[in-house]
Design an enzyme around this catalytic site. Structure first.
Site, PDB file in Angstrom:
ATOM      1  N   ASP A  95       0.839  -1.205   0.000  1.00  0.00           N
ATOM      2  CA  ASP A  95       0.000   0.000   0.000  1.00  0.00           C
ATOM      3  C   ASP A  95       0.873   1.255   0.000  1.00  0.00           C
ATOM      4  O   ASP A  95       0.623   2.212  -0.729  1.00  0.00           O
ATOM      5  CB  ASP A  95      -0.995  -0.007   1.180  1.00  0.00           C
ATOM      6  CG  ASP A  95      -0.360  -0.387   2.511  1.00  0.00           C
ATOM      7  OD1 ASP A  95       0.812  -0.817   2.533  1.00  0.00           O
ATOM      8  OD2 ASP A  95      -1.039  -0.241   3.552  1.00  0.00           O
TER       9      ASP A  95
ATOM     10  N   ASP B 268       0.825  -1.888 -13.589  1.00  0.00           N
ATOM     11  CA  ASP B 268      -0.096  -0.992 -14.302  1.00  0.00           C
ATOM     12  C   ASP B 268       0.087   0.441 -13.809  1.00  0.00           C
ATOM     13  O   ASP B 268       0.130   1.388 -14.594  1.00  0.00           O
ATOM     14  CB  ASP B 268      -1.568  -1.392 -14.073  1.00  0.00           C
ATOM     15  CG  ASP B 268      -2.090  -2.336 -15.147  1.00  0.00           C
ATOM     16  OD1 ASP B 268      -1.280  -3.119 -15.686  1.00  0.00           O
ATOM     17  OD2 ASP B 268      -3.301  -2.299 -15.432  1.00  0.00           O
TER      18      ASP B 268
END
Ligand code: IPM
Ligand code: MG
Length: 369
Positions: free
Chosen positions: A232, A260
């Site tokens: 995260d 991505d």
């Protein structure tokens, strides 16, 4: 003896960008192109339409007989109604990865300075450039762990997947990441979620031990610094300060997500190539753009072919030891970008954009200079 490349263009923009890539590859190979044979086969939705299966036995056989697979992309809205295991992605791409033990996925993200304005980040955040290699484990983790399934009904109906990593799987992806880092900026950031997941506690331990062993055997100027980061936090740091990263070492799912994210720092997902290397057959690999089939623009002739072309350059480098031809292709792409060639995905609002064929032509005519 001729070296064989299995060409699986697939669906969506796959065939359009593959066609121009093959032409460019022939040109870049020059006299050496006679050493290669290119054999096309059906895969994904196109294969479902023709044969009922996303990965027909003939296609698999061709791949087995080949030295490398040049892959386009698979999937699209047309096949989304099928049960998941018969859909192009799960029915073709994942089985290919597993069958050929393509455990190491390399996704290089570079931001060309000329494209800084196409990056979604503010200019001051990308001023120091972006040059990241995502090394993603590709045949383990939650994608393949057993058990997985669905059972029950009503409010108690459940679906489950299992995240599992074996020590040997972590060690072999470490080897790829550290070896690559030793030739780059010598920094590996290992991504995990060791504050929550037991699998990732093991991941962190094994990576730490590997780094110690690796550095003991290296000359001082090849030693690699290791740091650990929760996934995260990494998602945030990639946006805040992308220049701090060199090699990102990730498990399968975290690597999927972060690659991505990292790719658009470089301007567009249409610029992101990838190499998936086999643990079984030395030199064997599958090379594919990471961007998918882009159904919204498929068939219009406007897709950015650069990710597919860069994937072919990776193939020359990793499967055929032709890194110098790969470099010439990279340089031609760079020169075309510098000269202002832009497909729609990397053009700024108001800037003129060119077609797939035109972009390929811009690159092609810079191959020799
Ligand atoms: C990728 C893709 C695939 C993945 C899908 C299409 C199965 O997103 O290669 O990153 O999740 O690995
Ligand atoms: Mg993905």
């Amino acid at each position: 003896m001729a070296r064989q490349i299995a060409v699986l263009a697939g669906d969506g923009i796959g065939p359009e960008v593959m066609q121009v890539t093959l032409n460019l590859l022939q040109k870049a190979l020059g006299d050496r192109s006679s050493e290669f044979s290119f054999q096309e086969a059906l895969v994904g939705g196109a294969a479902i339409d023709a044969t009922g299966s996303p990965l027909p036995p003939e296609t698999l056989k061709l791949c087995e007989q080949s030295d490398a697979i040049l892959f386009g992309s698979v999937g699209g809205p047309r096949w989304e109604h099928l049960p998941p295991e018969r859909q192009p992605e799960r029915g073709a791409l994942l089985p290919l990865r597993k069958h050929f033990q393509l455990f190491a996925n390399l996704r290089p993200v570079t931001l060309y300075p000329e494209l800084a304005a196409s990056s979604p980040l503010r200019a001051d955040l990308v001023r120091d450039g972006v040059d990241i290699l995502v090394v993603r484990e590709l045949t383990g983790g939650i994608y393949f762990g057993q058990p997985k399934g669905r059972e029950g009904s009503g409010p108690d109906e459940k679906g489950y997947d299992t995240m599992v990593y074996h020590r040997h799987e972590i060690e072999r992806i470490c080897e790829v990441a550290f070896t690559a880092a030793a030739e780059r900026k010598r920094l590996v950031t290992s991504i995990d979620k060791a504050n929550v997941l037991t699998t990732m506690v093991l991941w962190r331990e094994v990576v730490t031990e590997y780094a110690e062993r690796f550095n003991q055997n290296q000359a001082a100027d090849k030693r690699v610094e290791l740091s650990h980061m929760y996934v995260d936090n990494a998602a945030m740091q990639l946006i805040l300060k992308p220049s701090r990263f060199d090699v990102l070492l990730c498990g399968n799912m975290f690597g999927d997500i972060l690659s991505d994210e990292a790719s658009v720092l470089g301007g567009s997902l249409g610029m992101l190539a990838s190499a998936s290397l086999s643990s079984g057959r030395k030199g064997f690999g599958l090379y594919e753009p990471s961007g998918g089939t882009a159904p919204d623009i498929a068939g219009k002739g406007i897709a950015n072919p650069i990710a597919q072309i860069l994937s072919a350059a990776l193939m020359l480098r990793y499967s055929f030891g032709l890194g110098e031809i790969g470099n010439r292709i990279d340089n031609a792409i760079r020169a075309a970008i510098t000269a202002g060639a832009r497909t729609g995905d990397i053009a700024l609002p108001g800037e003129e954009s060119i077609s797939t064929l035109e972009m390929a032509a811009e690159i092609s005519r810079r191959l020799d200079s």
